[in-house]
Enzyme design. Sequence first.
Site, PDB file in Angstrom:
ATOM      1  N   ASP A  17       0.821  -1.214   0.000  1.00 14.83           N
ATOM      2  CA  ASP A  17       0.000   0.000   0.000  1.00 14.83           C
ATOM      3  C   ASP A  17       0.859   1.271   0.000  1.00 14.83           C
ATOM      4  O   ASP A  17       1.956   1.285   0.571  1.00 14.83           O
ATOM      5  CB  ASP A  17      -0.903  -0.024   1.244  1.00 14.83           C
ATOM      6  CG  ASP A  17      -2.081   0.922   1.099  1.00 14.83           C
ATOM      7  OD1 ASP A  17      -2.305   1.435  -0.014  1.00 14.83           O
ATOM      8  OD2 ASP A  17      -2.772   1.147   2.105  1.00 14.83           O
ATOM      9  N   ASN A  65     -10.530  -2.703  -6.900  1.00 20.17           N
ATOM     10  CA  ASN A  65      -9.699  -1.744  -7.654  1.00 20.17           C
ATOM     11  C   ASN A  65     -10.278  -1.382  -9.035  1.00 20.17           C
ATOM     12  O   ASN A  65      -9.832  -0.428  -9.666  1.00 20.17           O
ATOM     13  CB  ASN A  65      -8.261  -2.265  -7.828  1.00 20.17           C
ATOM     14  CG  ASN A  65      -7.435  -2.212  -6.554  1.00 20.17           C
ATOM     15  OD1 ASN A  65      -6.488  -2.972  -6.369  1.00 20.17           O
ATOM     16  ND2 ASN A  65      -7.776  -1.294  -5.641  1.00 20.17           N
ATOM     17  N   GLU A 204       0.336 -13.148  12.404  1.00 17.20           N
ATOM     18  CA  GLU A 204       0.864 -11.986  13.126  1.00 17.20           C
ATOM     19  C   GLU A 204       0.773 -10.802  12.173  1.00 17.20           C
ATOM     20  O   GLU A 204       1.068 -10.939  10.977  1.00 17.20           O
ATOM     21  CB  GLU A 204       2.330 -12.227  13.515  1.00 17.20           C
ATOM     22  CG  GLU A 204       2.517 -13.324  14.534  1.00 17.20           C
ATOM     23  CD  GLU A 204       1.899 -12.966  15.885  1.00 17.20           C
ATOM     24  OE1 GLU A 204       1.944 -11.782  16.277  1.00 17.20           O
ATOM     25  OE2 GLU A 204       1.349 -13.879  16.538  1.00 17.20           O
TER      26      GLU A 204
HETATM   27  C1  FPP Z   1      -1.797   0.133  -3.366  1.00 15.86           C
HETATM   28  O1  FPP Z   1      -1.352   1.475  -3.371  1.00 15.86           O
HETATM   29  C2  FPP Z   1      -1.186  -0.578  -4.466  1.00 15.86           C
HETATM   30  C3  FPP Z   1      -1.881  -1.157  -5.487  1.00 15.86           C
HETATM   31  C4  FPP Z   1      -3.339  -1.115  -5.614  1.00 15.86           C
HETATM   32  C5  FPP Z   1      -1.174  -1.840  -6.580  1.00 15.86           C
HETATM   33  C6  FPP Z   1       0.076  -2.570  -6.216  1.00 15.86           C
HETATM   34  C7  FPP Z   1       0.865  -2.728  -7.451  1.00 15.86           C
HETATM   35  C8  FPP Z   1       2.200  -2.694  -7.543  1.00 15.86           C
HETATM   36  C9  FPP Z   1       3.110  -2.645  -6.374  1.00 15.86           C
HETATM   37  C10 FPP Z   1       2.843  -2.686  -8.881  1.00 15.86           C
HETATM   38  C11 FPP Z   1       2.416  -3.809  -9.736  1.00 15.86           C
HETATM   39  C12 FPP Z   1       3.249  -5.000  -9.535  1.00 15.86           C
HETATM   40  C13 FPP Z   1       2.987  -6.179 -10.109  1.00 15.86           C
HETATM   41  C14 FPP Z   1       3.937  -7.291  -9.959  1.00 15.86           C
HETATM   42  C15 FPP Z   1       1.766  -6.390 -10.883  1.00 15.86           C
HETATM   43  P1  FPP Z   1      -2.425   2.616  -3.646  1.00 15.86           P
HETATM   44  O2  FPP Z   1      -2.454   2.892  -5.104  1.00 15.86           O
HETATM   45  O3  FPP Z   1      -3.738   2.240  -3.060  1.00 15.86           O
HETATM   46  O4  FPP Z   1      -1.763   3.815  -2.861  1.00 15.86           O
HETATM   47  P2  FPP Z   1      -2.515   4.959  -2.036  1.00 15.86           P
HETATM   48  O5  FPP Z   1      -3.299   4.270  -0.960  1.00 15.86           O
HETATM   49  O6  FPP Z   1      -1.385   5.762  -1.488  1.00 15.86           O
HETATM   50  O7  FPP Z   1      -3.356   5.702  -3.012  1.00 15.86           O
END
Ligand code: FPP
Length: 244
Positions: A17, A65, A204
């Site tokens: 996150d 999402n 945990e």
């Molecule tokens: C949450 O941060 C992250 C996600 C929804 C996507 C995670 C994806 C990656 C780390 C990159 C993709 C990697 C692969 C291997 C497919 P957020 O966007 O919710 O952040 P925020 O809460 O700060 O808005």
Amino acid sequence: MKIAKKGLPAHVAVIMDGNGRWARQRGLPRTVGHRQGMKRVKELVEAAAQAGIKVLTLFAFSTENWSRPKREISMLMNSLGAYLDRNLGELKKNDIRFRVIGRLEQLPGFLREKIENAQEKTKSNAGMVLVLAFNYGARQEITDAARDCARLVQTGSLSPEDIDEKKFRTHLYAADLPDVDLLIRTSGELRISNFLLWQLSYAELYFPKKYWPDFGSRDLSLALKEFQRRKRRFGGIDVDEKSD
Ligand code: FPP
């Protein structure tokens, strides 16, 4: 950082996150945060395998999402494709088995093909299992398992009395993998957000403040060390208290 092998979690799950906030802090588009986050995926997969973790599950796209802007959704879809194109060779070399959990049938065809290819090409690997939760939701997983059981009851191959925890568990998406020992959620948010609700029952929980793009292999080591200090009782009492 050197980590003792004793008392390591077998299954580590991560809610990656904070990509969006990391980017906003720098005045950059959210997609740049995801790109940076992807670099961390590569680093952390290698670090976890080297530390001796057996299963690493990463939450990359939730069923919720889809409500994000179209551009961000397609960027995340393409990220998984790009990750597989760039890293399949490395996964094979490091004996890592790649798997995906989630409702794959709703993903674009090009991505399903890449996922199936990567799963097939790494299926005999005997090292760490890397599980990507993609278009994944824990309530959906449990609902799908309940539907499977209901179908079996309807056709007469399962009786309702035989459905217990052990039996039910065999209908989850990756039924052969163990429960989660350690859950890490970066960015300081204190939520589970519909992730592995069944498998997290006795995990945990660890909530570092860093955003995912800043979470490196040293931070993983700190999390593992913290886990090694925890006392797990699984609803029982400490072994040294049993003589009271
Ligand atoms: C949450 O941060 C992250 C996600 C929804 C996507 C995670 C994806 C990656 C780390 C990159 C993709 C990697 C692969 C291997 C497919 P957020 O966007 O919710 O952040 P925020 O809460 O700060 O808005």
